[in-house]
Design an enzyme around this catalytic site. Structure first.
Site, PDB file in Angstrom:
ATOM      1  N   HIS A  82       3.161  10.699   0.410  1.00 36.64           N
ATOM      2  CA  HIS A  82       3.989  10.275   1.595  1.00 36.64           C
ATOM      3  C   HIS A  82       5.719  10.380   0.963  1.00 36.64           C
ATOM      4  CE1 HIS A  82       0.862   8.740   3.758  1.00 36.64           C
ATOM      5  NE2 HIS A  82       0.236   8.463   2.705  1.00 36.64           N
ATOM      6  N   HIS A 131       0.921  -1.099   0.116  1.00 32.05           N
ATOM      7  CA  HIS A 131       0.158  -0.060   0.047  1.00 32.05           C
ATOM      8  C   HIS A 131       0.852   1.329  -0.081  1.00 32.05           C
ATOM      9  CE1 HIS A 131      -3.353   2.528   2.381  1.00 32.05           C
ATOM     10  NE2 HIS A 131      -2.822   2.959   1.201  1.00 32.05           N
ATOM     11  N   GLU A 143       1.042   7.638  -3.593  1.00 29.10           N
ATOM     12  CA  GLU A 143       1.923   7.379  -2.527  1.00 29.10           C
ATOM     13  C   GLU A 143       3.054   8.396  -2.620  1.00 29.10           C
ATOM     14  OE1 GLU A 143       1.487   5.510   0.432  1.00 29.10           O
ATOM     15  OE2 GLU A 143      -0.449   5.534  -0.602  1.00 29.10           O
TER      16      GLU A 143
END
Length: 215
Positions: A115, A69, A111
């Site tokens: 992040h 993920h 992502e």
């Protein structure tokens, strides 16, 4: 830029924008964090409980178990950083390389935007870290591709992961939805060694979860 490359870039930008709307608004300073959390999504549980499952992860021709993920910069205390800097979309070749671990191009874009920009490294180095983090964690053999449902206590599930990796079960957190396993979160140092998770990492409130089989 060639005429052929325009649709690819446009698609990547569209996906990045769509996923970026789901980022938190906390911001942060790139590279300023305490450790990483590797989020391993259990595809059968995610696909069974998601309101809008991804066809690339959940299509009838897909037979996935644990997939990545994300790899998230994390603080020991307080809300962790997200969307630390504006960024262009991830290059098409890098997206394709990551699809063996992260089965949806939009997820790769998301992502990185949410992040990866907080990691303090560029996109290629960040996704190299994602690959290394995934390789650093051993999934117990019994959970690689189970063919029948399994009901298990969360503390036993985390102990199985701990035993397979020769660390304390405190390095793992279980995430559930509707009583089903949807994710295992693994806490890693910046050098990608397993370490105890802090209280800031989410844990399933139930005592047990159902692990759906790989279809």
């Amino acid at each position: 830029m060639t005429r052929k490359s325009v649709p690819v870039v446009f698609l990547s930008l569209s996906l990045a924008c769509a996923y970026a709307q789901r980022c938190g608004s906390g911001g942060g300073t790139p590279g300023a964090f305490d450790y990483y959390v590797l989020a391993l999504s259990w595809a059968p549980g995610f696909c069974d409980t998601a309101s809008r499952p991804s066809a690339r992860e959940c299509g009838s021709d897909r037979h996935l178990g644990f997939v990545v993920h994300g790899l998230w910069p994390q603080f020991d205390n307080g809300r962790s950083p997200e969307a630390c800097a504006p960024t262009p979309p991830v290059a098409h070749d890098l997206v394709n390389r990551m699809l063996s671990l992260m089965p949806d191009p939009g997820l790769v874009q998301h992502e990185w935007a949410c992040h990866g920009t907080c990691s303090g490294v560029n996109a290629r180095d960040y996704f190299a870290l994602v690959e290394r983090a995934f390789q650093a964690v051993r999934v117990p053999d019994e959970f690689r591709s189970p063919r029948q449902s399994n009901r298990i206590r969360i503390r036993d599930l985390e102990q199985r992961f701990a035993d397979a990796n020769h660390v304390s079960p405190d390095a793992f957190r279980t995430v559930c939805r509707n009583g089903e396993l949807i994710e295992i979160r693994v806490c890693l140092t910046k050098a990608l060694r397993l370490r105890p998770c802090s209280a800031s990492v989410r844990e399933c409130p139930a005592n047990q979860v159902t692990i759906l089989p790989v279809p």
